[in-house]
Write an enzyme that holds these catalytic residues in place. Structure first.
Site, PDB file in Angstrom:
ATOM      1  N   CYS A 252       0.818  -1.224   0.000  1.00 22.02           N
ATOM      2  CA  CYS A 252       0.000   0.000   0.000  1.00 22.02           C
ATOM      3  C   CYS A 252       0.849   1.270   0.000  1.00 22.02           C
ATOM      4  CB  CYS A 252      -0.953  -0.001   1.188  1.00 22.02           C
ATOM      5  SG  CYS A 252      -2.033  -1.428   1.192  1.00 22.02           S
TER       6      CYS A 252
ATOM      7  N   HIS B  77      -2.806   7.040   3.391  1.00 22.27           N
ATOM      8  CA  HIS B  77      -3.314   5.787   2.833  1.00 22.27           C
ATOM      9  C   HIS B  77      -4.604   5.436   3.574  1.00 22.27           C
ATOM     10  CE1 HIS B  77      -3.911   1.810   1.547  1.00 22.27           C
ATOM     11  NE2 HIS B  77      -3.512   1.254   2.685  1.00 22.27           N
TER      12      HIS B  77
ATOM     13  N   ASN C 238     -10.007   0.094   1.220  1.00 25.27           N
ATOM     14  CA  ASN C 238      -8.554   0.162   1.039  1.00 25.27           C
ATOM     15  C   ASN C 238      -8.214  -0.246  -0.400  1.00 25.27           C
ATOM     16  OD1 ASN C 238      -5.813  -0.338   0.979  1.00 25.27           O
ATOM     17  ND2 ASN C 238      -5.761  -1.473   2.906  1.00 25.27           N
TER      18      ASN C 238
HETATM   19  N1  COA Z   1     -17.352  -9.240  10.547  1.00 26.01           N
HETATM   20  C1  COA Z   1     -17.643  -9.658  11.800  1.00 26.01           C
HETATM   21  N2  COA Z   1     -16.710 -10.100  12.652  1.00 26.01           N
HETATM   22  C2  COA Z   1     -15.430 -10.131  12.216  1.00 26.01           C
HETATM   23  C3  COA Z   1     -15.072  -9.717  10.927  1.00 26.01           C
HETATM   24  C4  COA Z   1     -16.083  -9.267  10.077  1.00 26.01           C
HETATM   25  N3  COA Z   1     -15.842  -8.853   8.815  1.00 26.01           N
HETATM   26  N4  COA Z   1     -13.729  -9.850  10.786  1.00 26.01           N
HETATM   27  C5  COA Z   1     -13.256 -10.333  11.951  1.00 26.01           C
HETATM   28  N5  COA Z   1     -14.286 -10.517  12.817  1.00 26.01           N
HETATM   29  C6  COA Z   1     -14.254 -11.013  14.196  1.00 26.01           C
HETATM   30  C7  COA Z   1     -13.062 -11.908  14.448  1.00 26.01           C
HETATM   31  O1  COA Z   1     -13.341 -13.220  14.045  1.00 26.01           O
HETATM   32  C8  COA Z   1     -12.930 -11.780  15.943  1.00 26.01           C
HETATM   33  O2  COA Z   1     -13.874 -12.600  16.531  1.00 26.01           O
HETATM   34  P1  COA Z   1     -13.524 -13.407  17.897  1.00 26.01           P
HETATM   35  O3  COA Z   1     -13.244 -12.334  18.922  1.00 26.01           O
HETATM   36  O4  COA Z   1     -14.754 -14.187  18.156  1.00 26.01           O
HETATM   37  O5  COA Z   1     -12.303 -14.231  17.574  1.00 26.01           O
HETATM   38  C9  COA Z   1     -13.333 -10.326  16.223  1.00 26.01           C
HETATM   39  O6  COA Z   1     -14.083  -9.913  15.067  1.00 26.01           O
HETATM   40  C10 COA Z   1     -12.163  -9.401  16.426  1.00 26.01           C
HETATM   41  O7  COA Z   1     -11.213  -9.616  15.394  1.00 26.01           O
HETATM   42  P2  COA Z   1      -9.919  -8.768  15.304  1.00 26.01           P
HETATM   43  O8  COA Z   1      -9.173  -9.181  14.075  1.00 26.01           O
HETATM   44  O9  COA Z   1      -9.189  -8.787  16.608  1.00 26.01           O
HETATM   45  O10 COA Z   1     -10.576  -7.297  15.100  1.00 26.01           O
HETATM   46  P3  COA Z   1      -9.897  -5.904  15.031  1.00 26.01           P
HETATM   47  O11 COA Z   1     -10.520  -4.989  15.991  1.00 26.01           O
HETATM   48  O12 COA Z   1      -8.381  -6.005  15.025  1.00 26.01           O
HETATM   49  O13 COA Z   1     -10.334  -5.403  13.603  1.00 26.01           O
HETATM   50  C11 COA Z   1      -9.379  -5.174  11.422  1.00 26.01           C
HETATM   51  C12 COA Z   1      -9.945  -6.121  12.455  1.00 26.01           C
HETATM   52  C13 COA Z   1      -8.914  -5.989  10.237  1.00 26.01           C
HETATM   53  C14 COA Z   1     -10.482  -4.232  10.996  1.00 26.01           C
HETATM   54  C15 COA Z   1      -8.216  -4.377  12.049  1.00 26.01           C
HETATM   55  O14 COA Z   1      -7.318  -5.231  12.672  1.00 26.01           O
HETATM   56  C16 COA Z   1      -7.461  -3.590  11.030  1.00 26.01           C
HETATM   57  O15 COA Z   1      -7.989  -2.712  10.379  1.00 26.01           O
HETATM   58  N6  COA Z   1      -6.150  -3.847  10.899  1.00 26.01           N
HETATM   59  C17 COA Z   1      -5.322  -3.180   9.948  1.00 26.01           C
HETATM   60  C18 COA Z   1      -5.618  -3.712   8.615  1.00 26.01           C
HETATM   61  C19 COA Z   1      -4.947  -2.932   7.574  1.00 26.01           C
HETATM   62  O16 COA Z   1      -4.916  -1.756   7.648  1.00 26.01           O
HETATM   63  N7  COA Z   1      -4.437  -3.639   6.590  1.00 26.01           N
HETATM   64  C20 COA Z   1      -3.838  -3.049   5.487  1.00 26.01           C
HETATM   65  C21 COA Z   1      -2.593  -2.326   5.852  1.00 26.01           C
HETATM   66  S1  COA Z   1      -2.143  -1.449   4.464  1.00 26.01           S
END
Ligand code: COA
Length: 333
Positions: free
Chosen positions: A115, A255, A285
């Site tokens: 990214c 970004h 994204n």
């Molecule tokens: N819908 C519903 N629940 C979801 C889900 C979705 N689309 N995706 C994940 N979950 C659930 C998980 O299974 C987890 O459930 P559990 O607690 O029963 O195991 C719970 O939500 C929390 O998951 P987690 O991954 O810890 O959530 P989070 O608060 O970290 O949010 C992201 C997830 C991906 C939104 C966040 O981590 C993020 O944005 N990270 C950066 C990603 C990014 O920027 N990537 C590109 C970089 S360029």
């Protein structure tokens, strides 16, 4: 002294909108979860039937940037395309875009920096202009991440979207334009975001989507924790190098990964969220395309004017991150 000035911006988004309600029908998720955790409401999905390959989206964005700059394709010396989702492993997306544009005098190549690709490509464009190697450089960020998505993985498929943005940069003696670029990488953490083999078919509702034999894999939570300090620190570095403070910045164009990442970066930098341009609610994204799409929208709606200091900041797979500090060069049309 020679300076690299952005003379034109353009963007191109696929027609097909996939909103969070549409995703509820594909994976076990809700509009409420996606909105609260990411800020994303909808994203665009490129369909091959709509002539929305990476090359076609990139070429359309480039044509719009050239039109704004009033520069002909034959005047381009270098085309740099930032992408991780070129239509083919080779030739480069940049060479395919060169052909579409008829930019017959250009050298063309791709940059792969996740990214952060667009910010990396801007550094290359700036360096080659400053070194006197090129006078006119087209930088394109073009992505079709929908082709890499595992549509059974709710942790990633809700985040990503397709699109392209472009800028035309020209050498000029006037002080300003790109003031500094800063890029960093940490390959030790490559396994927080990467592609692996896989070919789950797209859902029935997205039939006709281009696919590849790869899927994107991500450890979102750990990535989040890396993104915030990396983006904030490199933004601080850009300010320091230019002897500026946060008050000198008119607009931050980050970004567009997740609204919570941007809020945390804004808080660390003590820059108001009002100065952060965001459109991730509409596009999600789009990887290397997110900053040039946002820049094009921000300029066209009057969020910046000639003389304003604009800070670009990115983070992505690699890991890679970077910042660019600009004095905006384009007067309103
Ligand atoms: N819908 C519903 N629940 C979801 C889900 C979705 N689309 N995706 C994940 N979950 C659930 C998980 O299974 C987890 O459930 P559990 O607690 O029963 O195991 C719970 O939500 C929390 O998951 P987690 O991954 O810890 O959530 P989070 O608060 O970290 O949010 C992201 C997830 C991906 C939104 C966040 O981590 C993020 O944005 N990270 C950066 C990603 C990014 O920027 N990537 C590109 C970089 S360029």
């Amino acid at each position: 002294m020679t300076f690299a000035h952005i003379k034109g911006t353009g963007s191109a988004l696929p027609q097909r909108i996939l909103d969070n309600a549409g995703l509820e029908r594909i994976v076990d998720t809700t509009d409420e979860w996606i909105t609260r955790r990411t800020g994303i409401k909808e994203r665009r999905i490129a369909m091959m039937d709509n002539n929305e390959s990476t090359t076609e989206l990139g070429s359309l964005a480039a044509r719009r940037a050239l039109e704004m700059a009033d520069i002909a394709p034959e005047e381009i010396d270098t085309i740099i395309t930032a992408t991780v989702s070129a239509d083919r492993i080779f030739p480069s997306a940049a060479c395919m875009i060169q052909r579409e544009l008829g930019a017959e005098n250009a050298a063309a190549y791709d940059v792969s920096a996740g990214c952060s690709g667009f910010v990396y490509a801007l550094e290359m464009a700036n360096n080659s202009i400053k070194a006197g190697v090129a006078k006119t450089v087209l930088v394109v960020g073009a992505e079709r991440l929908s082709s890499l998505v595992n549509w059974q993985d709710r942790g990633t498929c809700v985040l990503l979207g397709d699109g392209a943005g472009a800028v035309v940069i020209r050498a000029d003696e006037t002080e300003g334009g790109i003031l500094s670029t800063h890029i960093k990488s940490d390959g030790r953490l490559w396994d927080l975001l990467y592609s692996e083999s896989g070919n789950q078919p797209p859902p029935e509702s997205l039939k006709g989507l281009a696919t590849t034999p790869f899927h994107l894999r991500m450890e979102g939570n750990r990535l989040f924790k890396q993104a915030v300090p990396s983006m904030a620190n490199i933004a601080e570095l850009a300010l320091q190098k230019n002897g500026m403070t946060r008050d000198d910045i008119h607009l931050v164009i980050p970004h567009q990964a997740n609204i919570r990442i941007l809020q945390a970066v804004a808080e660390k930098l003590k820059i108001s969220m009002e100065k952060f341009f965001t459109n991730l609610d509409r596009y999600g994204n789009t990887s290397s395309a997110s900053i040039p799409i946002a820049m094009d929208e921000a300029f066209r709606i009057g969020r910046m004017k000639a003389g304003d200091h604009v800070l670009l900041v990115s983070f992505g797979a690699g890991l890679t991150w970077g910042a660019t500090l600009l004095r905006w060069s384009i007067p309103p049309s």
